[in-house]
Write a protein that holds these residues in place. Sequence first.
Motif, PDB file in Angstrom:
ATOM      1  N   GLY A 228       0.812  -1.221   0.000  1.00  0.00           N
ATOM      2  CA  GLY A 228       0.000   0.000   0.000  1.00  0.00           C
ATOM      3  C   GLY A 228       0.836   1.259   0.000  1.00  0.00           C
ATOM      4  O   GLY A 228       0.307   2.354   0.207  1.00  0.00           O
ATOM      5  N   SER A 229       2.143   1.119  -0.245  1.00  0.00           N
ATOM      6  CA  SER A 229       3.045   2.258  -0.481  1.00  0.00           C
ATOM      7  C   SER A 229       2.959   3.398   0.525  1.00  0.00           C
ATOM      8  O   SER A 229       2.698   4.543   0.163  1.00  0.00           O
ATOM      9  CB  SER A 229       2.796   2.853  -1.875  1.00  0.00           C
ATOM     10  N   PRO A 230       3.160   3.123   1.818  1.00  0.00           N
ATOM     11  CA  PRO A 230       3.203   4.241   2.771  1.00  0.00           C
ATOM     12  C   PRO A 230       4.395   5.147   2.479  1.00  0.00           C
ATOM     13  O   PRO A 230       5.413   4.682   1.960  1.00  0.00           O
ATOM     14  CB  PRO A 230       3.356   3.552   4.128  1.00  0.00           C
ATOM     15  N   GLU A 231       4.265   6.439   2.822  1.00  0.00           N
ATOM     16  CA  GLU A 231       5.344   7.399   2.504  1.00  0.00           C
ATOM     17  C   GLU A 231       6.523   7.281   3.456  1.00  0.00           C
ATOM     18  O   GLU A 231       7.604   7.787   3.186  1.00  0.00           O
ATOM     19  CB  GLU A 231       4.816   8.831   2.597  1.00  0.00           C
ATOM     20  N   LEU A 232       6.283   6.664   4.619  1.00  0.00           N
ATOM     21  CA  LEU A 232       7.340   6.610   5.627  1.00  0.00           C
ATOM     22  C   LEU A 232       7.430   5.196   6.202  1.00  0.00           C
ATOM     23  O   LEU A 232       6.424   4.636   6.640  1.00  0.00           O
ATOM     24  CB  LEU A 232       7.017   7.611   6.755  1.00  0.00           C
ATOM     25  N   ILE A 233       8.653   4.637   6.192  1.00  0.00           N
ATOM     26  CA  ILE A 233       8.888   3.328   6.798  1.00  0.00           C
ATOM     27  C   ILE A 233       9.703   3.550   8.073  1.00  0.00           C
ATOM     28  O   ILE A 233      10.782   4.148   8.032  1.00  0.00           O
ATOM     29  CB  ILE A 233       9.682   2.403   5.837  1.00  0.00           C
ATOM     30  N   LEU A 234       9.170   3.076   9.203  1.00  0.00           N
ATOM     31  CA  LEU A 234       9.898   3.132  10.471  1.00  0.00           C
ATOM     32  C   LEU A 234      10.329   1.713  10.811  1.00  0.00           C
ATOM     33  O   LEU A 234       9.528   0.780  10.742  1.00  0.00           O
ATOM     34  CB  LEU A 234       8.993   3.672  11.581  1.00  0.00           C
ATOM     35  N   ALA A 235      11.588   1.544  11.180  1.00  0.00           N
ATOM     36  CA  ALA A 235      12.085   0.198  11.468  1.00  0.00           C
ATOM     37  C   ALA A 235      12.903   0.248  12.753  1.00  0.00           C
ATOM     38  O   ALA A 235      13.853   1.024  12.870  1.00  0.00           O
ATOM     39  CB  ALA A 235      12.945  -0.295  10.302  1.00  0.00           C
ATOM     40  N   ASP A 236      12.510  -0.583  13.726  1.00  0.00           N
ATOM     41  CA  ASP A 236      13.180  -0.577  15.037  1.00  0.00           C
ATOM     42  C   ASP A 236      14.035  -1.823  15.182  1.00  0.00           C
ATOM     43  O   ASP A 236      13.523  -2.892  15.535  1.00  0.00           O
ATOM     44  CB  ASP A 236      12.128  -0.506  16.146  1.00  0.00           C
ATOM     45  N   GLU A 237      15.315  -1.697  14.906  1.00  0.00           N
ATOM     46  CA  GLU A 237      16.281  -2.795  15.013  1.00  0.00           C
ATOM     47  C   GLU A 237      15.779  -4.090  14.387  1.00  0.00           C
ATOM     48  O   GLU A 237      15.839  -5.145  15.025  1.00  0.00           O
ATOM     49  CB  GLU A 237      16.611  -3.059  16.477  1.00  0.00           C
ATOM     50  N   PRO A 238      15.274  -4.015  13.159  1.00  0.00           N
ATOM     51  CA  PRO A 238      14.679  -5.233  12.610  1.00  0.00           C
ATOM     52  C   PRO A 238      15.709  -6.264  12.185  1.00  0.00           C
ATOM     53  O   PRO A 238      15.352  -7.371  11.852  1.00  0.00           O
ATOM     54  CB  PRO A 238      13.898  -4.726  11.398  1.00  0.00           C
ATOM     55  N   THR A 239      16.976  -5.900  12.197  1.00  0.00           N
ATOM     56  CA  THR A 239      17.994  -6.847  11.709  1.00  0.00           C
ATOM     57  C   THR A 239      18.823  -7.449  12.831  1.00  0.00           C
ATOM     58  O   THR A 239      19.766  -8.196  12.560  1.00  0.00           O
ATOM     59  CB  THR A 239      18.972  -6.138  10.740  1.00  0.00           C
ATOM     60  N   SER A 240      18.490  -7.180  14.073  1.00  0.00           N
ATOM     61  CA  SER A 240      19.416  -7.559  15.140  1.00  0.00           C
ATOM     62  C   SER A 240      19.622  -9.074  15.249  1.00  0.00           C
ATOM     63  O   SER A 240      20.649  -9.518  15.737  1.00  0.00           O
ATOM     64  CB  SER A 240      18.931  -6.991  16.478  1.00  0.00           C
ATOM     65  N   ALA A 241      18.650  -9.863  14.786  1.00  0.00           N
ATOM     66  CA  ALA A 241      18.796 -11.323  14.907  1.00  0.00           C
ATOM     67  C   ALA A 241      19.576 -11.931  13.742  1.00  0.00           C
ATOM     68  O   ALA A 241      19.783 -13.130  13.711  1.00  0.00           O
ATOM     69  CB  ALA A 241      17.414 -11.966  14.987  1.00  0.00           C
ATOM     70  N   LEU A 242      20.002 -11.106  12.801  1.00  0.00           N
ATOM     71  CA  LEU A 242      20.585 -11.653  11.572  1.00  0.00           C
ATOM     72  C   LEU A 242      22.092 -11.428  11.495  1.00  0.00           C
ATOM     73  O   LEU A 242      22.620 -10.497  12.089  1.00  0.00           O
ATOM     74  CB  LEU A 242      19.949 -10.964  10.357  1.00  0.00           C
ATOM     75  N   ASP A 243      22.779 -12.275  10.726  1.00  0.00           N
ATOM     76  CA  ASP A 243      24.212 -12.043  10.576  1.00  0.00           C
ATOM     77  C   ASP A 243      24.466 -10.932   9.554  1.00  0.00           C
ATOM     78  O   ASP A 243      23.572 -10.527   8.811  1.00  0.00           O
ATOM     79  CB  ASP A 243      24.963 -13.333  10.262  1.00  0.00           C
ATOM     80  N   GLN A 244      25.697 -10.446   9.544  1.00  0.00           N
ATOM     81  CA  GLN A 244      26.045  -9.236   8.793  1.00  0.00           C
ATOM     82  C   GLN A 244      25.619  -9.271   7.317  1.00  0.00           C
ATOM     83  O   GLN A 244      24.998  -8.349   6.802  1.00  0.00           O
ATOM     84  CB  GLN A 244      27.564  -9.039   8.887  1.00  0.00           C
ATOM     85  N   GLU A 245      25.953 -10.382   6.663  1.00  0.00           N
ATOM     86  CA  GLU A 245      25.675 -10.471   5.227  1.00  0.00           C
ATOM     87  C   GLU A 245      24.169 -10.392   4.967  1.00  0.00           C
ATOM     88  O   GLU A 245      23.714  -9.699   4.057  1.00  0.00           O
ATOM     89  CB  GLU A 245      26.213 -11.816   4.735  1.00  0.00           C
ATOM     90  N   VAL A 246      23.395 -11.095   5.801  1.00  0.00           N
ATOM     91  CA  VAL A 246      21.942 -11.127   5.618  1.00  0.00           C
ATOM     92  C   VAL A 246      21.335  -9.765   5.972  1.00  0.00           C
ATOM     93  O   VAL A 246      20.394  -9.306   5.330  1.00  0.00           O
ATOM     94  CB  VAL A 246      21.327 -12.263   6.465  1.00  0.00           C
ATOM     95  N   ARG A 247      21.907  -9.095   6.973  1.00  0.00           N
ATOM     96  CA  ARG A 247      21.447  -7.740   7.335  1.00  0.00           C
ATOM     97  C   ARG A 247      21.557  -6.798   6.148  1.00  0.00           C
ATOM     98  O   ARG A 247      20.634  -6.085   5.815  1.00  0.00           O
ATOM     99  CB  ARG A 247      22.341  -7.151   8.423  1.00  0.00           C
ATOM    100  N   GLU A 248      22.730  -6.797   5.552  1.00  0.00           N
ATOM    101  CA  GLU A 248      22.965  -5.868   4.439  1.00  0.00           C
ATOM    102  C   GLU A 248      22.044  -6.178   3.275  1.00  0.00           C
ATOM    103  O   GLU A 248      21.500  -5.276   2.650  1.00  0.00           O
ATOM    104  CB  GLU A 248      24.420  -5.960   3.982  1.00  0.00           C
ATOM    105  N   LYS A 249      21.882  -7.460   3.002  1.00  0.00           N
ATOM    106  CA  LYS A 249      21.019  -7.839   1.879  1.00  0.00           C
ATOM    107  C   LYS A 249      19.589  -7.395   2.148  1.00  0.00           C
ATOM    108  O   LYS A 249      18.912  -6.866   1.258  1.00  0.00           O
ATOM    109  CB  LYS A 249      21.074  -9.352   1.660  1.00  0.00           C
ATOM    110  N   PHE A 250      19.131  -7.593   3.391  1.00  0.00           N
ATOM    111  CA  PHE A 250      17.774  -7.176   3.754  1.00  0.00           C
ATOM    112  C   PHE A 250      17.597  -5.683   3.511  1.00  0.00           C
ATOM    113  O   PHE A 250      16.610  -5.234   2.920  1.00  0.00           O
ATOM    114  CB  PHE A 250      17.492  -7.510   5.225  1.00  0.00           C
TER     115      PHE A 250
END
Length: 226
Positions: free
Chosen positions: A162-184
């Motif tokens: 639904g294309s919101p104008e603003l995406i807020l993300a609160d540490e959504p990558t903390s459970a992932l390893d570095q490579e997967v974080r960057e890709k995400f």
Amino acid sequence: MSAVSIRDLKFRYHDDGPLILDISSFDVQTGEKVFLLGPSGSGKSTFLEVVSGVLPAKAGKLEVCGHDLTKKSAHERDVLRGSHIGYIFQSFNLVPYLSVQENIELPLLLNQERARRLKKDRVTEMKRLADHLEIGPYLTRPVSQLSVGQQQRVAACRALLGSPELILADEPTSALDQEVREKFIRLLFECCDETKAAVLFVSHDRTLIPLFDREFALPKRGGEGW
Ligand SMILES: Nc1ncnc2c1ncn2[C@@H]1O[C@H](COP(=O)(O)OP(=O)(O)OP(=O)(O)O)[C@@H](O)[C@H]1O
Ligand SMILES: [Mg+2]
């Protein structure tokens, strides 16, 4: 139009409690990607909750997608959040007994404006996003059967639909390893670029900063945080 415009914003949880946020000036432009950092307890999650209207901004100016949140009731803020903001929570907040597809569609059921913004029909748009975030084959599976990284991408699809104008993300990558974080983050940004969505992203991982347009640091609060 700015996605976020703040002047002299102050926030306390209780009238006689400590000042948690004291931000003189902060803006996020359309399509801009900002990395929000600060020590534990500095107020990063609180800041996202104030910007999204979950918590009320009582002093100062807070405009989100052209709407002055300081003048809105809790219900009006809820509606604005559903219409304009995609929120990716640290713990994803997925509904475990629903399928991947049902989880992704939830914001559309809760907010008509968001449903109206769909550029294509609901299923086509959902599949496109799911394919882009590489969870297309899992749409009919119960979300509880997915890996943490896959669940994170479900949460991202839900935020983006639904294309919101603003995406807020609160540490959504903390459970992932570095490579997967960057890709995400790269996949998330590709989706945001298509709709010129702005991103405000909280993480402790400073190695991610070069992926963003800009960083914004919340100061350590006196005597607290560690
Ligand atoms: N519901 C609440 N009522 C009162 N104080 C709260 C509440 N939630 C958070 N706080 C306080 O507000 C301050 C900021 O908390 P917040 O969760 O925003 O920090 P944070 O920067 O997100 O920390 P972390 O990096 O650990 O997630 C902390 O001192 C915390 O104790
Ligand atoms: Mg936090």
